[in-house]
Write an enzyme that holds these catalytic residues in place. Structure first.
Site: not given
Ligand code: BGC
Length: 874
Positions: A488, A752
């Site tokens: 990501e 997270e």
């Molecule tokens: C990310 C987040 C991001 C989100 C959107 C995720 O996969 O890691 O930090 O804001 O997607 O909802």
């Protein structure tokens, strides 16, 4: 000691400590565009900034004079052949705009400042600072992009090596080089690295702009033959980014070099990358930011002249219309090293190193063995119960480095074109038994200067600050990213906006966010939609509420923290376009159309906020910030228009979502928090709503349930409405869900998810479970502002006027913070003992502060060091 109020004692230290010498005001720490002596700046009228320091209390700058000279000696003697501002009666020390002669490409300008104190005495002239212009006119570029043809096998792509040898026949006056890549480059002169930057030229939308760096190489060139070389990696340009299949901006890495050599006899040579260079594949057999790197030390390219082999010369391609821009933000660099704390061997031949810190970067490997021995390194944030590394949450990122030994001597390997997010390093294939010193963690980050320090009497809270800091360190890597480990690692806008204010405490991120907000503008659609991630990638839809809004919130935050009106002015048209983009399709002011991916209060704890409630609140908030920006910039018509729009959105919000008893649709913590934080409620209903918020928290046994969005406003809002006790409860909780819970599970960065790992369920859904995501760390802002007590005054941004407002609580017996603001160091340090609250405050010269004490008294002070004593409560 001066007794100022019956219940509050104020002890200005300067009155009791001898003040030595005259109250001189000396200009120090000269910076240009936020940087110390930058080289390669392509801003036509750069801005100056200095701090003034004085041993006396209440010192102010009454005037300044800037002299800019084409020579260092000229500047030291006050000869301003490029610019002499003259003596300007002004207290301004920040964002002073250069108004002298235009610099030529590569020209160096030297500058000094003289300041006058409040009684008109002048300082000594400051020491000489300088900046060097970058390429100021596109036609000054002479280099060509060079690289080897596309590799058909996309899964393991080797790096490219290009080089050229050239002769120096005359004494050199100075030499510098501009370098860039579509991809990543590592430049060498005679085999030794130029500069210590990593992942240059950094990540931008390479279709819109590409950065270049400038290096002074005067001392690096010698008479006779010299050799300039470059290794080229795929990086963000054509490697894997997010979970795309690669090649997002192009299909092969290419490099660009332009070397300017000035001789003492006044002549000049330019050496540029072109089709006459040599090119080869070599030791880096595979490189990818997400997948890792494979290095075969037997195949190192010597780059010592023309080569024999498959490729003799690279392809050369002329520059196209995509602008090359100077890199002005701090580059990625090595910022620390970590020695492992433990080695374990969960299986025979499998060694796992524990660095005891979740970090971002790579591992340095030390090894000795036979030629052809292959050591493999894999990286992980967590362990499985059997002690092996847990990699499921990395999703498609292989995060594997392989080193093949040249053999016969001790060897050291560090990769060049990859990075990982990890605490554990798994080593396999090691010849013999690896010792503790076989692995070192090399920590990488955009090298934003550290500006903040926070500590208090509660170790859990100190650990939280540590985790927030490390979260920022690892994720501020070229752009503000969500996470550093899985496939990501994108510039997620929602994460960036909620964390921006915290980031501005921990580090000086003015230059970093100036650059990134340009990426944000580059990502804006023609209709005006900001994106979810900047640089824009993958899924091409526009930004969601609270994500796209970063395009408004982050420039505003930089303006607030650094007084940067130029940035606000430059970003303003894009900010306005975003509001128009929403407004034009939502005529009743409830944001439901063009809400795009509409993530809501992402990752909340079973306490969802209805999407239209959150979206409309953000619509009001961004419109409010736009209106405020218009006021700051003197755009009165716009200000009135957007103030009216903000009022209309607010009215619609109340009408649609708030009932007479103050209940807000959704009845979530976040809906109450944002309605209060964004000032969306009539005065008479606010207290009521704040009580509902408190009740909601109480119903969850004093626990939070906010997601990414609500969490940033939660504690500040509780404090604003007199409920700091509750805010402290949330801060110091260690049961789920809380920051303390993750710390109790051994977290060394912010997770997270509140439940990344729980003792009842183990790991959360591996599809999305990063252990290094800064968003939930946005409470850092409140820790600096309210626990320690350093805040800014929105009316005098950039800490020109400082608010010192510590709010003791949570059983803390002391707390302190300092901030190296653009005006100098601010500090606030308090201690409670014997029922009394003692506060030490340092206010930089040329600023003022308002100090709020727990007994309700308020003091206005000028600069200096102060000690206050107050009863602990009202
Ligand atoms: C990310 C987040 C991001 C989100 C959107 C995720 O996969 O890691 O930090 O804001 O997607 O909802």
């Amino acid at each position: 000691m001066v007794r100022l109020m019956p219940r509050t004692l104020l002890l200005p230290l300067a009155l009791v400590l001898p003040v030595l010498g005259a109250a001189q005001l000396s200009p120090n720490r000269l910076r240009c565009e936020y940087l110390e002596n930058p080289i390669g700046l392509d801003v036509a009228a750069p801005r100056f900034n200095w701090i003034v320091e004085s041993s006396a209390q209440g010192e102010r700058q009454s005037a300044y004079q800037i002299v800019v000279s084409s020579t260092a000696a000229g500047a030291a003697h006050g000869q301003g052949d490029l610019w002499d501002s003259g003596k300007i009666a002004s207290g301004q020390t920040t964002q002073v705009v250069y108004a002298g002669k235009q610099l030529q490409s590569g020209q160096v300008a030297y500058w000094t400042v003289t300041t006058w104190n409040r009684s008109g005495e002048s300082s000594k002239r400051s020491s000489v600072a300088h900046w060097q212009a970058g390429i100021m006119r596109p036609e000054d570029w002479r280099a060509q992009w060079i690289g080897l043809p596309v590799m058909p096998n996309k899964t393991a792509r080797p790096a490219t090596y290009v080089w050229k040898s050239f002769d120096i026949a005359k004494p050199i006056k100075r030499a510098y080089v501009y370098a860039s890549a579509k991809g990543l480059y590592r430049m060498t002169l005679d085999g030794k690295r130029v500069g210590n930057d990593i992942f240059t030229p950094g990540w931008t939308d390479y279709r819109k702009r590409i950065q270049y760096e400038t290096y002074d190489i005067t001392g690096r060139l010698k008479r006779g033959p010299n050799l300039v070389g470059m290794a080229l990696g795929d990086g963000w340009y054509c490697g894997h980014v997010g979970n795309t299949s690669g090649n997002d901006y192009g299909d092969r890495a290419m490099g660009l070099v332009q070397m300017e050599i000035e001789y003492l006899d006044g002549s000049h040579d330019t050496i540029v990358s072109d089709g006459t260079w040599n090119a080869a594949r070599g030791a880096i057999e595979a490189n990818d930011l997400l997948q890792g790197e494979s290095y075969d030390a037997r195949k190192e390219v010597k780059m010592d002249g023309p080569m024999a082999g498959e490729w003799l010369h690279p392809d050369a391609v002329a520059l196209d219309a995509v602008p090359l821009v100077a890199q002005h933000d701090p580059t990625v660099q090595q910022v620390a090293e970590i020695k492992p704390k433990k080695i374990s061997q969960p299986k025979p031949g499998v060694y796992v190193y524990d660095l005891a810190q979740n970090m971002v970067g790579w591992a340095r490997l030390k090894v000795e063995g036979k030629s052809g021995d292959k050591v493999q390194l894999r990286f992980a944030e967590m362990l499985n119960p059997d002690g092996t590394i847990y990699t499921t949450n990395l999703r498609g990122a292989k995060a594997t480095d392989t080193y093949t030994l040249a053999g016969g001597k001790p060897e050291t390997y560090e990769p060049t074109f990859t990075f990982h997010g990890f605490r554990y390093v798994e080593v396999t294939g090691y010849p013999g038994t690896p010792g503790m010193d076989a692995i070192t963690g090399v920590v990488l980050s955009s090298n934003n200067p550290v500006t903040g320090e926070f500590a208090c009497s509660n170790e859990l809270v100190n650990k939280l600050q540590h985790n927030i800091f490390w979260g920022q360190r690892g994720n501020y890597l070229s752009v503000p990213t969500d996470c550093p480990q899985r496939d990501e690692r994108l510039g997620w806008m929602g994460d960036a906006q909620i964390f921006a204010r915290t980031a501005c405490f921990n580090n000086d991120v003015a230059a970093f966010l100036t650059k990134w907000t340009q990426d944000v503008v580059d990502a804006q659609s023609s209709e005006g939609g900001f994106s979810d991630v900047s640089p824009r990638m993958g899924d091409d839809s526009d930004g969601a509420p609270a994500w796209g809004d970063a395009g408004v919130i982050v420039p505003w935050t930089v303006y607030q923290c650094y007084g940067d009106t130029r940035l606000l002015d430059e970003r303003y048209p894009a900010m306005r376009k975003w509001i128009e983009y929403i407004d034009s399709v939502n005529p009743d002011h409830i944001w439901v159309k063009r809400s795009n991916n509409n993530f809501g209060d992402w990752l909340n704890v079973q306490d969802d906020t209805p999407r239209p409630v959150l979206a409309t609140a953000y619509f009001a908030h961004s419109t409010d910030l736009l209106a405020r920006s218009a006021r700051v910039l003197g755009k009165t018509e716009d200000a009135e228009k957007y103030e009216a729009l903000r009022d209309a959105i607010r009215a619609a919000f109340i009408q649609h979502f708030v009932d007479a008893e103050g209940k807000i649709q959704g009845d979530s913590q976040t809906c109450y928090v944002i309605a209060l934080a964004f000032d969306l409620l009539p005065k008479d209903r606010r207290a009521n709503v704040a009580d509902r918020l408190a009740k909601h928290i109480a119903e969850r046994k004093d626990h939070l349930s906010t997601g990414f969005v609500g969490v940033g406003y939660l504690n500040p809002t509780l404090t604003a409405f007199g409920k700091s006790d509750l805010a402290y409860k949330l801060l110091t909780n260690d049961t789920y869900p809380s920051w303390g819970y993750s710390i109790r599970q051994g977290a060394t960065t912010i997770w997270e998810r509140w439940d990344g790992w729980t003792d009842t369920k183990g790991f959360q859904d591996p599809g999305m479970n990063s252990f290094n995501h800064y968003s939930l760390g946005s409470v850092g802002e409140w820790m600096y502002k309210s626990v320690a007590g350093i805040d800014l005054d929105p009316a005098k941004p950039g800490y020109e006027h400082i608010i010192i407002h510590p709010v003791p609580g949570g059983g803390l017996t002391w707390a302190r913070a300092s901030l190296d603001s653009i005006h100098g160091r601010i500090s606030s340090s308090w201690r409670v003992s014997g029922g009394e609250f003692g506060l030490d405050v340092a206010v930089p010269a040329n600023t003022t502060a308002t100090v709020y004490l727990p007994d309700g008294s308020v003091r206005e002070v000028e600069s200096g060091k102060f000690h206050f004593v107050s009863p602990i409560g009202r």
